[in-house]
Design a protein around this motif. Sequence first.
Motif, PDB file in Angstrom:
ATOM      1  N   ASN A 277       0.815  -1.218   0.000  1.00 31.52           N
ATOM      2  CA  ASN A 277       0.000   0.000   0.000  1.00 31.52           C
ATOM      3  C   ASN A 277       0.845   1.263   0.000  1.00 31.52           C
ATOM      4  O   ASN A 277       0.509   2.244  -0.662  1.00 31.52           O
ATOM      5  CB  ASN A 277      -0.943  -0.007   1.209  1.00 31.52           C
ATOM      6  N   LYS A 278       1.943   1.218   0.759  1.00 29.83           N
ATOM      7  CA  LYS A 278       2.789   2.416   0.826  1.00 29.83           C
ATOM      8  C   LYS A 278       3.464   2.674  -0.511  1.00 29.83           C
ATOM      9  O   LYS A 278       3.627   3.820  -0.930  1.00 29.83           O
ATOM     10  CB  LYS A 278       3.836   2.262   1.936  1.00 29.83           C
ATOM     11  N   LEU A 279       3.848   1.596  -1.187  1.00 39.13           N
ATOM     12  CA  LEU A 279       4.449   1.764  -2.506  1.00 39.13           C
ATOM     13  C   LEU A 279       3.432   2.323  -3.493  1.00 39.13           C
ATOM     14  O   LEU A 279       3.741   3.175  -4.321  1.00 39.13           O
ATOM     15  CB  LEU A 279       4.991   0.424  -3.031  1.00 39.13           C
ATOM     16  N   GLN A 280       2.209   1.844  -3.358  1.00 45.64           N
ATOM     17  CA  GLN A 280       1.127   2.341  -4.207  1.00 45.64           C
ATOM     18  C   GLN A 280       0.987   3.857  -4.024  1.00 45.64           C
ATOM     19  O   GLN A 280       0.883   4.600  -5.001  1.00 45.64           O
ATOM     20  CB  GLN A 280      -0.184   1.637  -3.833  1.00 45.64           C
ATOM     21  N   ASP A 281       1.012   4.279  -2.752  1.00 44.79           N
ATOM     22  CA  ASP A 281       0.911   5.715  -2.474  1.00 44.79           C
ATOM     23  C   ASP A 281       2.083   6.475  -3.084  1.00 44.79           C
ATOM     24  O   ASP A 281       1.939   7.630  -3.480  1.00 44.79           O
ATOM     25  CB  ASP A 281       0.880   5.965  -0.952  1.00 44.79           C
ATOM     26  N   ALA A 282       3.225   5.816  -3.138  1.00 45.52           N
ATOM     27  CA  ALA A 282       4.414   6.469  -3.673  1.00 45.52           C
ATOM     28  C   ALA A 282       4.470   6.397  -5.195  1.00 45.52           C
ATOM     29  O   ALA A 282       5.423   6.871  -5.804  1.00 45.52           O
ATOM     30  CB  ALA A 282       5.663   5.839  -3.075  1.00 45.52           C
ATOM     31  N   GLY A 283       3.464   5.764  -5.794  1.00 47.11           N
ATOM     32  CA  GLY A 283       3.412   5.741  -7.253  1.00 47.11           C
ATOM     33  C   GLY A 283       4.030   4.508  -7.881  1.00 47.11           C
ATOM     34  O   GLY A 283       4.345   4.501  -9.069  1.00 47.11           O
ATOM     35  N   ILE A 284       4.195   3.466  -7.068  1.00 48.84           N
ATOM     36  CA  ILE A 284       4.752   2.237  -7.622  1.00 48.84           C
ATOM     37  C   ILE A 284       3.778   1.101  -7.362  1.00 48.84           C
ATOM     38  O   ILE A 284       3.303   0.907  -6.233  1.00 48.84           O
ATOM     39  CB  ILE A 284       6.128   1.915  -7.001  1.00 48.84           C
ATOM     40  N   GLN A 285       3.473   0.373  -8.430  1.00 47.87           N
ATOM     41  CA  GLN A 285       2.504  -0.695  -8.296  1.00 47.87           C
ATOM     42  C   GLN A 285       3.199  -2.050  -8.250  1.00 47.87           C
ATOM     43  O   GLN A 285       4.087  -2.342  -9.050  1.00 47.87           O
ATOM     44  CB  GLN A 285       1.550  -0.653  -9.487  1.00 47.87           C
TER      45      GLN A 285
ATOM     46  N   LYS B  92       3.176 -15.491 -10.794  1.00 41.03           N
ATOM     47  CA  LYS B  92       3.521 -16.849 -10.413  1.00 41.03           C
ATOM     48  C   LYS B  92       4.989 -16.938 -10.007  1.00 41.03           C
ATOM     49  O   LYS B  92       5.349 -17.614  -9.051  1.00 41.03           O
ATOM     50  CB  LYS B  92       3.267 -17.788 -11.589  1.00 41.03           C
ATOM     51  N   GLU B  93       5.814 -16.274 -10.803  1.00 38.31           N
ATOM     52  CA  GLU B  93       7.249 -16.365 -10.549  1.00 38.31           C
ATOM     53  C   GLU B  93       7.742 -15.103  -9.840  1.00 38.31           C
ATOM     54  O   GLU B  93       8.603 -14.387 -10.336  1.00 38.31           O
ATOM     55  CB  GLU B  93       7.997 -16.581 -11.873  1.00 38.31           C
ATOM     56  N   GLY B  94       7.127 -14.791  -8.735  1.00 41.35           N
ATOM     57  CA  GLY B  94       7.554 -13.632  -7.971  1.00 41.35           C
ATOM     58  C   GLY B  94       6.836 -12.368  -8.386  1.00 41.35           C
ATOM     59  O   GLY B  94       5.998 -12.371  -9.289  1.00 41.35           O
ATOM     60  N   ALA B  95       7.182 -11.298  -7.710  1.00 40.74           N
ATOM     61  CA  ALA B  95       6.476 -10.042  -7.932  1.00 40.74           C
ATOM     62  C   ALA B  95       7.270  -9.146  -8.866  1.00 40.74           C
ATOM     63  O   ALA B  95       8.494  -9.158  -8.873  1.00 40.74           O
ATOM     64  CB  ALA B  95       6.247  -9.326  -6.604  1.00 40.74           C
ATOM     65  N   ALA B  96       6.539  -8.380  -9.655  1.00 42.99           N
ATOM     66  CA  ALA B  96       7.153  -7.346 -10.491  1.00 42.99           C
ATOM     67  C   ALA B  96       6.590  -6.000 -10.050  1.00 42.99           C
ATOM     68  O   ALA B  96       5.672  -5.943  -9.228  1.00 42.99           O
ATOM     69  CB  ALA B  96       6.845  -7.609 -11.948  1.00 42.99           C
ATOM     70  N   TRP B  97       7.184  -4.950 -10.560  1.00 46.51           N
ATOM     71  CA  TRP B  97       6.681  -3.634 -10.173  1.00 46.51           C
ATOM     72  C   TRP B  97       6.675  -2.712 -11.383  1.00 46.51           C
ATOM     73  O   TRP B  97       7.353  -2.965 -12.380  1.00 46.51           O
ATOM     74  CB  TRP B  97       7.538  -3.026  -9.065  1.00 46.51           C
ATOM     75  N   ALA B  98       5.905  -1.674 -11.292  1.00 43.52           N
ATOM     76  CA  ALA B  98       5.835  -0.699 -12.386  1.00 43.52           C
ATOM     77  C   ALA B  98       5.479   0.655 -11.816  1.00 43.52           C
ATOM     78  O   ALA B  98       4.773   0.751 -10.809  1.00 43.52           O
ATOM     79  CB  ALA B  98       4.808  -1.120 -13.418  1.00 43.52           C
ATOM     80  N   MET B  99       5.999   1.675 -12.453  1.00 46.38           N
ATOM     81  CA  MET B  99       5.639   3.042 -12.084  1.00 46.38           C
ATOM     82  C   MET B  99       4.234   3.332 -12.577  1.00 46.38           C
ATOM     83  O   MET B  99       3.873   2.932 -13.684  1.00 46.38           O
ATOM     84  CB  MET B  99       6.593   4.046 -12.743  1.00 46.38           C
TER      85      MET B  99
END
Length: 508
Positions: free
Chosen positions: A487-495, A500-507
């Motif tokens: 949630n904190k990353l979401q607030d900071a603009g990162i999703q 399946k093979e771990g988490a990824a992220w995106a701006m």
Amino acid sequence: MQALYIHNTLTRKKELFKPINPEVVGMYVCGPTLYSDVHIGNCRTFTSFDIMYRYLQHIGYKVRYVRNITDVGHLEDEVAGTGEDRIGKQARLKKLEPMEIVQRYAFGFREVMGLLNILPPSIEPLASGHIIEQIEMTQQIIAQGYAYVHEGNVYFDVEKFAQKHNYGILSGRNLEDQLNNTRDLDGQEEKRGRLDFALWKKAKPEHLMRWNSPWGEGFPGWHIECSAMSQKYLGQTFDIHGGGMDLIPTHHTNEIAQSVGCCTHAPVNYWIHTNMLTLNGQKMSRSLGNVFLPVELFTGMKLAANSPSATPSQALLAEKHPLFDKAYNPMVVRFFMMQTHYASTLDFSNDALQASEKGFNRLMESYNTLYKITPEKTSSFDIKKIQEDCYAAMNDDFNTPVLISHLFECARIINLVNDKKETLTEPDIDLLKKIYQNFIEGIMGITREEQSGKSAEALNGVMNLVLNLRKKAKDNKDYATSDEIRNKLQDAGIQIKDGKEGAAWAML
RNA sequence: GGUCCUGUGGCCGAGUGGCUAGGCUCAGCUCUGCAAAAGCUGCUACUGCGGUUCGAAUCCGCACGGGACCUCCA
């Protein structure tokens, strides 16, 4: 060479494109008049011709692409012959030299073109740099008997021209209709005929931009610069001339008259016209005042009233723009424009842009996936056929919406293969890569966002660390912590995108 | 007023007389601690009324709606 069909305004039909010289194409597009900032409607036209320029080159032509910059002689009230030079007026109001105005808008124009990844033309001639050519052409037209001089002004004699030639060949209008549709206009007494237009205008004392000529000090009329410059760089007859369709009845009609009047033969084989961009169903134009600027679209903000410039890198922004929920990446804007054929009106709305953006992201995501899928021994799709379909779409009058529909088919295939539901051979995967490179990047001109540089590397490192910590928390079923990170990353603009093979992220 | 273009599903938007464009939304499913994201599947529409045709979103006519140009405009 591909068999390319182009809709020709002259014939109102799709025609097989045959250049004068089999390997070389001469293309001229009416560029901007630099008396204010380029608006998004202008951008649509230049984007459309950018696609054509890119595609012609892709299929093997050498293209000389000339797009002028009009920096003189554009009257506010051309027919009436009154009013003053637009650029001169701006200069007086702002207490600047005319060339300062031109310089500023030229800078902004090129920056916006760059953001939209519109390739620079081969030649970008300035009207003010071709005064001599315009004077010479005017003299030739006078010598041919199609123009007359009146107190330092030179006018083109449309009715005399129409006795021998079809003046309305491009617009499809007949002369009588045009003559009869008279409105009461002032300042016409100098002209012999209502449709006559200026080739050269006498400069009033307060007029800033002026040159010597056989008829006294003055400046060229609006239409002559395109005729003179296209002839200079592309010859008396060349392949393609383009512009917005609002230029058909006056500007391009008069260009043809000037060239025919000067040299007795038609200047252009294929006329291509792009349709208008509308906002809430109404044409966007400066005179209607419903324009918005590229910088506003790219930032989602309104330009501040006191902003010294609307050039994206220099603009001062004020509050959130009422028309847009968010900022739109220039590549999304480009993609959005290409989802409509160039000859159809394109209506701008926040909803339509958002729909495009989602589709765009999905397509570009599949581009990344394409480099991760593993080849199998057989293919369950006919990739060659899709490539042919892509070419067929472009060959059919540059039909980018249909092209895009085929690219989405590619995206679906890539995703299915990635999910192990279907298979592709290595050559087919390579062919898909080629299709994406050629059509998405080369022809549609969409660049992939590549994060590079030190800060991007650092961010990557940090994110890997954070994602690892979150994974540990999740493994320990400490969901309070893992959700807090999310949630904190979401607030900071990162999703965070759990997969399946771990988490990824995106701006965001 | 004149000339011309146009009317497609909840929205955007292609459509060469016969072969479900595509995107977004929405629904279902997969995945998942939950959610999001992602993916898969589904949703067969052509302003109205006539006409031509074996067959029309596509051609023709009329009506209605929208737009452009005729004045600077990409």
